[in-house]
Design a protein around this motif. Structure first.
Motif, PDB file in Angstrom:
ATOM      1  N   THR A   1      -5.836  -0.409  46.522  1.00 40.42           N
ATOM      2  CA  THR A   1      -5.440   0.949  46.164  1.00 40.42           C
ATOM      3  C   THR A   1      -5.556   1.117  44.651  1.00 40.42           C
ATOM      4  O   THR A   1      -5.616   0.134  43.897  1.00 40.42           O
ATOM      5  N   ALA A   2      -5.557   2.359  44.190  1.00 36.06           N
ATOM      6  CA  ALA A   2      -5.611   2.631  42.745  1.00 36.06           C
ATOM      7  C   ALA A   2      -4.393   2.018  42.055  1.00 36.06           C
ATOM      8  O   ALA A   2      -4.507   1.464  40.951  1.00 36.06           O
ATOM      9  N   GLU A   3      -3.244   2.085  42.708  1.00 36.95           N
ATOM     10  CA  GLU A   3      -2.018   1.510  42.154  1.00 36.95           C
ATOM     11  C   GLU A   3      -2.140  -0.015  42.011  1.00 36.95           C
ATOM     12  O   GLU A   3      -1.748  -0.590  40.992  1.00 36.95           O
ATOM     13  N   GLU A   4      -2.693  -0.665  43.021  1.00 36.83           N
ATOM     14  CA  GLU A   4      -2.899  -2.116  42.963  1.00 36.83           C
ATOM     15  C   GLU A   4      -3.880  -2.474  41.854  1.00 36.83           C
ATOM     16  O   GLU A   4      -3.666  -3.431  41.105  1.00 36.83           O
ATOM     17  N   GLN A   5      -4.951  -1.699  41.726  1.00 31.51           N
ATOM     18  CA  GLN A   5      -5.927  -1.951  40.673  1.00 31.51           C
ATOM     19  C   GLN A   5      -5.297  -1.807  39.288  1.00 31.51           C
ATOM     20  O   GLN A   5      -5.568  -2.619  38.396  1.00 31.51           O
ATOM     21  N   ARG A   6      -4.470  -0.799  39.109  1.00 32.35           N
ATOM     22  CA  ARG A   6      -3.785  -0.615  37.812  1.00 32.35           C
ATOM     23  C   ARG A   6      -2.883  -1.806  37.518  1.00 32.35           C
ATOM     24  O   ARG A   6      -2.860  -2.318  36.394  1.00 32.35           O
ATOM     25  N   PHE A   7      -2.125  -2.257  38.513  1.00 37.32           N
ATOM     26  CA  PHE A   7      -1.230  -3.392  38.302  1.00 37.32           C
ATOM     27  C   PHE A   7      -2.035  -4.650  37.964  1.00 37.32           C
ATOM     28  O   PHE A   7      -1.724  -5.361  37.011  1.00 37.32           O
ATOM     29  N   LEU A   8      -3.056  -4.943  38.735  1.00 38.07           N
ATOM     30  CA  LEU A   8      -3.865  -6.131  38.490  1.00 38.07           C
ATOM     31  C   LEU A   8      -4.565  -6.077  37.134  1.00 38.07           C
ATOM     32  O   LEU A   8      -4.755  -7.110  36.493  1.00 38.07           O
ATOM     33  N   SER A   9      -4.921  -4.892  36.707  1.00 43.48           N
ATOM     34  CA  SER A   9      -5.604  -4.768  35.402  1.00 43.48           C
ATOM     35  C   SER A   9      -4.699  -5.179  34.240  1.00 43.48           C
ATOM     36  O   SER A   9      -5.190  -5.530  33.166  1.00 43.48           O
ATOM     37  N   LEU A  10      -3.367  -5.162  34.446  1.00 45.85           N
ATOM     38  CA  LEU A  10      -2.458  -5.637  33.415  1.00 45.85           C
ATOM     39  C   LEU A  10      -2.660  -7.119  33.124  1.00 45.85           C
ATOM     40  O   LEU A  10      -2.314  -7.618  32.063  1.00 45.85           O
ATOM     41  N   TRP A  11      -3.195  -7.833  34.107  1.00 42.95           N
ATOM     42  CA  TRP A  11      -3.358  -9.280  34.001  1.00 42.95           C
ATOM     43  C   TRP A  11      -4.815  -9.693  33.960  1.00 42.95           C
ATOM     44  O   TRP A  11      -5.177 -10.822  34.239  1.00 42.95           O
TER      45      TRP A  11
END
Length: 134
Positions: free
Chosen positions: A122-132
């Motif tokens: 999901t877009a939300e998951e992608q945003r979270f993973l992009s933090l790392w």
């Protein structure tokens, strides 16, 4: 520069092999503990829990650089090395004190447990993973 998630993981007596070192298979368990802290606990703290609906491992690879003896907790640093819409790769380094003891990678696939098939991030998951990720 890649942002790394740092996890300190205590060793258990049951992690040891007959030689008094952390068993090679237990490295996967230690990496799993760190990964769960990031994608389940960390994501929940960030306000969402969609990873709990399903994510599976499609591949692991580990390089053992030196044995780890029973003692102080190991430090595991992990980050998202690659992200695609249908999978992401988590890279790890495990330290015994300040000494690099192991490197590893896991490929994770978001999975719809109810439908029994892979799904897209999901877009939300992608945003979270992009933090790392870098």
């Amino acid at each position: 520069m890649t942002s790394r998630f740092v996890y300190n993981c205590g060793l258990r007596w049951s992690d040891l092999d007959a030689y008094g070192h952390v068993n090679n298979a237990r490295f996967l368990t230690l990496y799993e503990e760190a990964r769960v802290a990031l994608i389940f606990v960390g994501a929940k703290e960030a306000g969402f829990d969609s990873f709990e609906e399903g994510v599976v491992i499609s591949r692991h690879e580990i390089d053992y650089l030196r044995p780890i003896d029973y003692g102080d907790p190991v430090r595991i640093e992990l980050w998202v090395e690659e992200m695609r819409v249908s999978r992401f790769t988590v890279a790890y380094e495990m330290f015994d004190g300040d000494v690099l003891a192991s490197r590893a990678r896991s490929i994770l696939v978001p999975f719809d447990l109810a439908k029994g098939r892979p799904r897209r991030l999901t877009a939300e998951e992608q945003r979270f993973l992009s933090l790392w990720s870098s």
